[in-house]
Design an enzyme around this catalytic site. Structure first.
Site, PDB file in Angstrom:
ATOM      1  N   CYS A  29       0.832  -1.213   0.000  1.00  0.00           N
ATOM      2  CA  CYS A  29       0.000   0.000   0.000  1.00  0.00           C
ATOM      3  C   CYS A  29       0.863   1.259   0.000  1.00  0.00           C
ATOM      4  O   CYS A  29       1.573   1.523   0.967  1.00  0.00           O
ATOM      5  CB  CYS A  29      -0.914  -0.067   1.241  1.00  0.00           C
ATOM      6  SG  CYS A  29      -1.696   1.488   1.691  1.00  0.00           S
ATOM      7  N   CYS A  32       0.173   3.774   2.776  1.00  0.00           N
ATOM      8  CA  CYS A  32       0.640   3.221   4.057  1.00  0.00           C
ATOM      9  C   CYS A  32       2.127   3.523   4.247  1.00  0.00           C
ATOM     10  O   CYS A  32       2.577   3.838   5.353  1.00  0.00           O
ATOM     11  CB  CYS A  32       0.426   1.711   4.105  1.00  0.00           C
ATOM     12  SG  CYS A  32      -1.302   1.197   3.982  1.00  0.00           S
TER      13      CYS A  32
END
Length: 104
Positions: A29, A32
């Site tokens: 991600c 993230c």
């Protein structure tokens, strides 16, 4: 305090005391990866009043499912074991602190 990782098995124990921010994330991600250094900075500044816990959603689907995590990163703020707030998606440090400070 250092940022710790939690599994489905250790999750409840990690969030049971004080103010805890749980970062639901995954290694693939992009946002993230962007939020990780922001959380490290927050930890270095207020780590004595706040615990930060990371949960990899790919490895711990039970914890993510229990709290209805549909997109990542999602940060859940816990106070003494109970979820009290949610931040979805990447947010700048100021926005994160605005939410976190309400519970410190």
């Amino acid at each position: 305090m250092a940022i710790v990782s939690a599994s489905d098995q250790t999750f409840q124990n990690e969030v049971s005391n004080g103010t805890v921010v749980v970062d639901f994330w995954a290694p693939w991600c992009g946002p993230c990866k962007m939020i990780a250094p922001v959380l490290e900075e927050i930890d270095s500044e207020v780590g004595d009043k706040l615990k930060i816990v990371k949960v990899n959603v790919d490895e711990n689907p039970e914890s993510a499912g229990r709290f209805g995590i549909m997109s990542i990163p999602t940060l859940l703020v816990f106070k003494n074991g109970e979820p009290v707030d949610k931040i979805v998606g990447f947010q700048p440090k100021e926005a994160l602190m605005g939410t976190i400070n309400k519970y410190l």
